[in-house]
Each structure stands twice: as structure tokens, then as C-alpha cells.
Write an enzyme that holds these catalytic residues in place. Structure first.
Site, PDB file in Angstrom:
ATOM      1  N   CYS A  95      63.770 -46.863  95.703  1.00 39.55           N
ATOM      2  CA  CYS A  95      63.180 -48.127  95.267  1.00 39.55           C
ATOM      3  C   CYS A  95      64.078 -49.361  95.519  1.00 39.55           C
ATOM      4  O   CYS A  95      64.175 -49.816  96.639  1.00 39.55           O
ATOM      5  CB  CYS A  95      62.768 -47.996  93.803  1.00 39.55           C
ATOM      6  N   ARG A 131      52.197 -55.294  89.722  1.00 37.87           N
ATOM      7  CA  ARG A 131      53.194 -54.289  90.098  1.00 37.87           C
ATOM      8  C   ARG A 131      52.483 -52.998  90.496  1.00 37.87           C
ATOM      9  O   ARG A 131      51.381 -52.707  90.023  1.00 37.87           O
ATOM     10  CB  ARG A 131      54.127 -53.983  88.919  1.00 37.87           C
ATOM     11  N   HIS A 195      60.584 -42.576  92.193  1.00 44.30           N
ATOM     12  CA  HIS A 195      61.488 -42.125  91.138  1.00 44.30           C
ATOM     13  C   HIS A 195      60.863 -40.833  90.607  1.00 44.30           C
ATOM     14  O   HIS A 195      59.986 -40.252  91.216  1.00 44.30           O
ATOM     15  CB  HIS A 195      61.501 -43.140  89.988  1.00 44.30           C
TER      16      HIS A 195
END
Ligand code: GLN
Length: 247
Positions: A95, A131, A195
Site C-alpha cells: 500500500c 476510499r 494488507h
């Protein structure tokens, strides 16, 4: 031949979101189970290190503020990182770390953070406040190893101009809203938004990273040279997640 995996874990105390530390635990366990010596060095801001001595450089994710805080130190290591990559050090980026190997990252407040610029991809901010958040499944081909990768993403950044994506999105966003593709893999770096942490959920990717890292000392080393481990629980967990997400 006694094998050794040497990992430089960059900014371990700053760039560590959603269990990225678990990636290091998995690499250690999977190496030690096979009698491969595992050396893990943390590299903080201002700490002297020759990154080209390592088999793997690992950089996790971070919030905008954290990404900004590491930039002067990261950029000061640019030539050393270039040298490491040129001499066969493999690079795993999650990320925020992935974003910083491209041209720039535009934070949520529209400030532009310069990246290392090794690649042409860059990261713009998305629509105000929007997001990419949630579970992700992608289909990847890692030098012929076809695998589904599962993980969790939470990023505002929208990465575009990615000429060599890691995989095709089956579920989730990936590099940007509606991108259809996720991450970056060019044989030298594996960058991903996943993640979760990435490696405990994806033992094949963990072994791929180990094999690519061992090639630093032995270019002929192959993924199939790694002794198979009993991944019964890892696979059960994967299957449970996949069956939920692929519905
Ligand atoms: N701050 C970056 C973004 O929001 C990276 C976040 C992360 O590493 N999860 O896009």
C-alpha cells in the site's frame, strides 16, 4: 548449501498498518521450518545500512502523515535502493510503500509527496473523502505460478499508469476505483494494496517471495526447490474467505 534470507524491514515502527508485521512472522516461520536461516533487520530513519546486502527489502503501509515523515530518509537512500534492485534484492511493498516507489503520491489534503520515481505509475487522490475499503480477491500470475490472492485494502490513493499489474481484480477495487487490476509486479518489485496481512493469508505468495529472495545468493534457485509445508489450516482459512467473497 546453507541458505540464508536477509530482510531489511524499512520503517518498521512507522509504516505498519493492518497487521503488516504478520508478513515478517510468516517469512520467518516458513524459512525456519525449512532450515533456511532468517535474518531480520529493522531500518529506521537515519540508521545506516547497505540495502544491497539484503535478499529482500520490505516496506509496509502507512497513513498520509506517516508517509510524509519517511520521505526525506527514503529519498536519501534512492541510489542505494537502485543498486540493491540491480543486484537482485527483491522488494515487497504494501500500500503506502507501493505508492512511494512510483512518481508521486497525492495525499488526501492534495499535498504531493514525491516518490522514488523508479516507475511511471503515480497515485492521485480520489473523489473527496472516497476510499477503497474492503476485502479483495485477485487472480495473479507470478512467473508462471497462477494463484488467487486474498487481502484487505484501505486506501484513498488511486494508482494509475501501471503498466505491469500484479493481478486482475475479482472482488474489491485494486489500484483505483474500477481499475480492474491490482498492484504491480515486474520481476524486481511486488507492490500491492493488500494488507490483511498479505502473506499469512496467501502461503503461495509467501513462498514466492522467499524463492525470489533466495535468488539473490543463488540465481538458479526455483520456487519448486522449496520443500512443501503442510498448509492445511492456511488453505482452510483461504477457502472460507474465498467462498464468502466469490459469491
Ligand atoms: N495513505 C495512503 C492512502 O490512503 C496509504 C494507506 C495504506 O497504506 N493503507 O492511499
Amino acid at each position: 548449501m546453507a541458505r540464508q534470507m536477509r530482510v531489511a524491514w524499512m520503517y518498521h515502527d512507522i509504516m505498519d498498518l493492518y497487521g503488516d508485521t504478520g508478513n515478517m512472522m510468516v517469512l520467518r516461520k516458513r524459512c525456519e521450518d525449512r532450515g533456511i536461516e532468517f535474518v531480520l533487520d529493522t531500518i529506521g530513519i537515519g540508521q545506516e545500512a547497505d540495502l544491497s546486502a539484503y535478499s529482500l527489502i520490505f516496506l509496509g503501509g502507512g497513513a498520509d502523515k506517516e508517509q510524509m515523515s519517511i520521505i526525506p530518509d527514503l529519498l536519501s537512500r534512492k541510489e542505494n535502493i537502485r543498486q540493491a534492485m540491480a543486484s537482485g534484492t527483491f522488494v515487497l511493498l504494501i500500500c503506502g510503500g507501493y505508492q512511494l516507489f512510483g512518481r508521486y503520491y497525492e495525499a488526501a489534503d492534495h499535498s504531493k509527496i514525491p516518490g522514488l520515481g523508479f516507475y511511471d505509475y503515480h497515485t492521485d487522490t480520489g473523489r473527496e473523502g472516497a476510499r477503497c475499503i474492503g476485502n479483495v480477491v485477485i487472480e495473479a500470475n507470478l512467473d508462471g505460478l497462477e494463484t488467487k490472492i486474498v487481502g484487505f485494502e484501505n486506501h484513498g490513493g488511486q494508482t494509475v499508469n501501471v503498466d505491469e499489474p500484479l493481478g486482475k481484480v475479482i472482488k474489491g477495487c485494486g489500484n483505483s476505483f474500477d481499475a480492474g487490476y491490482e498492484g504491480f509486479y515486474d520481476g524486481r518489485i511486488l507492490g500491492t494494496y493488500l494488507h490483511g496481512p498479505l502473506l499469512p493469508k496467501n502461503p503461495e505468495v509467501a513462498d514466492f517471495v522467499i524463492a525470489r529472495s533466495l535468488q539473490k545468493d543463488d540465481p538458479d534457485f526455483k520456487y519448486t526447490d522449496l520443500r512443501k509445508l503442510d498448509d492445511v489450516w492456511e488453505n482452510k482459512a483461504r477457502e472460507a474467505i474465498l467462498s464468502k467473497l466469490e459469491k
